[in-house]
Enzyme design. Structure first.
Site, PDB file in Angstrom:
ATOM      1  N   HIS A 177       0.831  -1.202   0.000  1.00 32.60           N
ATOM      2  CA  HIS A 177       0.000   0.000   0.000  1.00 32.60           C
ATOM      3  C   HIS A 177       0.870   1.259   0.000  1.00 32.60           C
ATOM      4  CE1 HIS A 177      -3.455  -2.570   1.284  1.00 32.60           C
ATOM      5  NE2 HIS A 177      -4.114  -1.680   0.566  1.00 32.60           N
ATOM      6  N   GLY A 178       2.080   1.133   0.500  1.00 30.62           N
ATOM      7  CA  GLY A 178       3.005   2.269   0.553  1.00 30.62           C
ATOM      8  C   GLY A 178       3.968   2.049   1.706  1.00 30.62           C
TER       9      GLY A 178
END
Lengths: 394, 81
Positions: A324-325
């Protein structure tokens, strides 16, 4: 033009679905039209973004070349030969490189070059490579491979298609009855998804921003309502998008897998991940957790299967968070769910009380409550309401 | 190896992995639904099948519905022997 948000996108879908339905009902193959339309739609998606478009083209060329190279070399050398294994490792490294470099790059420079859909196309490309290695794919034309990678309904945000199911769907025209079934289901899912996105999500978001403001002096309650609204907004927004993507895919004759199945009735965290963003969680289960477990068990890396499973869950979920990051919020979110899964697994295997009472209604109600508190606190982590303020990052 | 020997051996493997002794009594119950098998146990079973029968099945080769009962597991091995 962005997908699933702008009126222009929805207007363009009318002739696309109309013509696909004509082909489907006449028992003609939809795939050539689907490929053409995917090119056009991606052209619109990337209009005005020349650098990203070039990056995507380079990614596609590399992926197609690696796929064909592995297929032909594995057949010549035998897929278990040392050369084949070496080629597979290099190919996998190259296939992973763009997404890894991009995810690390944006940590240091938010405008680091990437392209929309890089995550989902990477999942698909990696999957094909692993299945070639497993001997599950032995024939794959570059055109089919390309269509699988750029199929526009799921290009930007999934659901992640399974390659072999996709190939069998495009291999020939469906019988009319079967196509009609997909068309009707597709339209139904599309309408439901649109309702989720354009009615459910704004309502949840209103709840998230408006209600907490009325609760001055009750910070704990304001936090809870904000998190509740945020979690529901996440669900309506993403499940809505996913249902529209699934519906659109179905009208083009592709049986796109379901991404959400009533996640808020889950009784435990394992159950939750069988219902939330399912195409991602099953992908991670099949291509990360099971592979890691098989490797760890055959090499006897850990003393017990419980330890192996726990470490497998942690790796799996931290990877999910990092995907997701690479930020403190997402990494903690991944670790949190990894610990949650490991703990759930341990309890279900070792706690006698669980085994004797798991079918009792009162027990299920308690289990559900605990699960929902866990899940919504997870959303608070995911949304940056906890770690970021604690670290003083915002 | 005939079918009944194969069946017996598969039941032994599943009992070994899951610790559930009664799996041999109902050959058509859904092992995932009954929480007898999960992803981890499924991997152990695939490894055990490879050891015992020399049959290698990749984790994504079969859908869960294709190997969720004792009878189906036996059938999948028999196809590959």
């Amino acid at each position: 033009m962005s997908f699933y948000t702008e009126p222009a996108f929805f207007i363009l879908l009318i002739p696309i679905v109309g013509f696909a339905a004509y082909l489907g009902v006449s028992e003609k193959r939809i795939a050539p039209f689907g490929l053409l339309v995917s090119f056009v739609m991606l052209g619109l998606l990337f209009s005005g973004q020349a650098a990203s478009a070039l990056f995507l083209i380079a990614f596609l060329v590399m992926t197609l070349v690696l796929g064909q190279l592995c297929l032909s070399r594995f057949q010549n050398w035998g897929k278990d030969s040392p050369q084949a294994l070496m080629l597979y490792r290099i190919a996998l490294g190259l296939q992973l490189a763009p997404i890894v470099i991009y995810k690390v790059g944006v940590v240091f420079n938010p405008s680091f070059l990437g392209f929309i859909g890089i995550s989902y196309i990477s999942f698909k490309a990696i999957q094909v490579l692993i299945e070639i290695r497993d001997g599950l794919i032995d024939i794959l034309s570059p055109i089919e491979h390309l269509y699988y990678l750029i199929f526009f309904p799921v290009f930007t945000s999934g659901p992640i298609l399974r390659s072999r199911a996709f190939m069998s769907d495009i291999a020939q025209a469906l019988p009319r009855e079967q196509y009609l079934d997909r068309l009707y289901r597709g339209l139904g899912w599309f309408v439901l998804g649109a309702l989720y996105t354009f009615v459910g999500s704004p309502l949840a978001s209103w709840f998230m921003w408006f209600v907490p403001e009325t609760l001055n002096g009750l910070p704990a309650l304001a936090f809870c309502t904000k998190v509740l609204g945020y979690g529901l907004d996440l669900f309506f927004d993403f499940a809505g998008y996913s249902d529209m993507a699934m519906g659109l895919g179905l009208t083009l004759g592709i049986d796109v897998p379901r991404n959400f199945r009533a996640p808020f009735v889950a009784l435990d965290i394992k159950d939750f991940w069988d219902r939330w963003h399912m195409s991602l969680s099953t992908w991670l289960r099949d291509f990360v957790f099971m592979r890691f477990s098989a490797f760890a068990l055959s090499k006897k890396l850990f003393s017990s299967r419980n330890t192996t499973a726990s470490i497998g869950f942690m790796i799996n979920m931290v990877l999910m968070g990092a995907w997701h990051g690479i930020t403190p919020d997402y990494l903690v979110y991944g670790l949190y769910h990894g610990v949650g899964l490991a703990l759930t697994n341990w309890i279900q295997k070792n706690w006698k009380f669980y085994k004797t009472h798991r079918h009792d209604t009162w027990f299920k109600v308690c289990e559900w409550l605990v699960c929902m508190v866990f899940v919504f606190f997870g959303f608070a982590l995911f949304g940056g309401f906890v770690v970021t303020p604690i670290l003083g990052l915002s | 190896m005939d079918k009944s020997q194969l069946l017996e051996r598969v039941i032994e493997l599943v009992v070994d992995i899951t610790g559930e002794d009664e799996v041999g009594e109902e050959l058509d119950i859904d092992l995932f639904e009954e929480e007898i098998l999960d992803s981890m146990a499924a991997i152990e079973l695939l490894l055990a099948i490879e050891d015992a029968f020399g049959v290698s099945i990749a984790p994504t080769e079969l859908e869960r519905e294709e190997m969720n009962t004792i009878n189906k597991i036996v059938a999948r091995i028999a196809e590959r022997l």
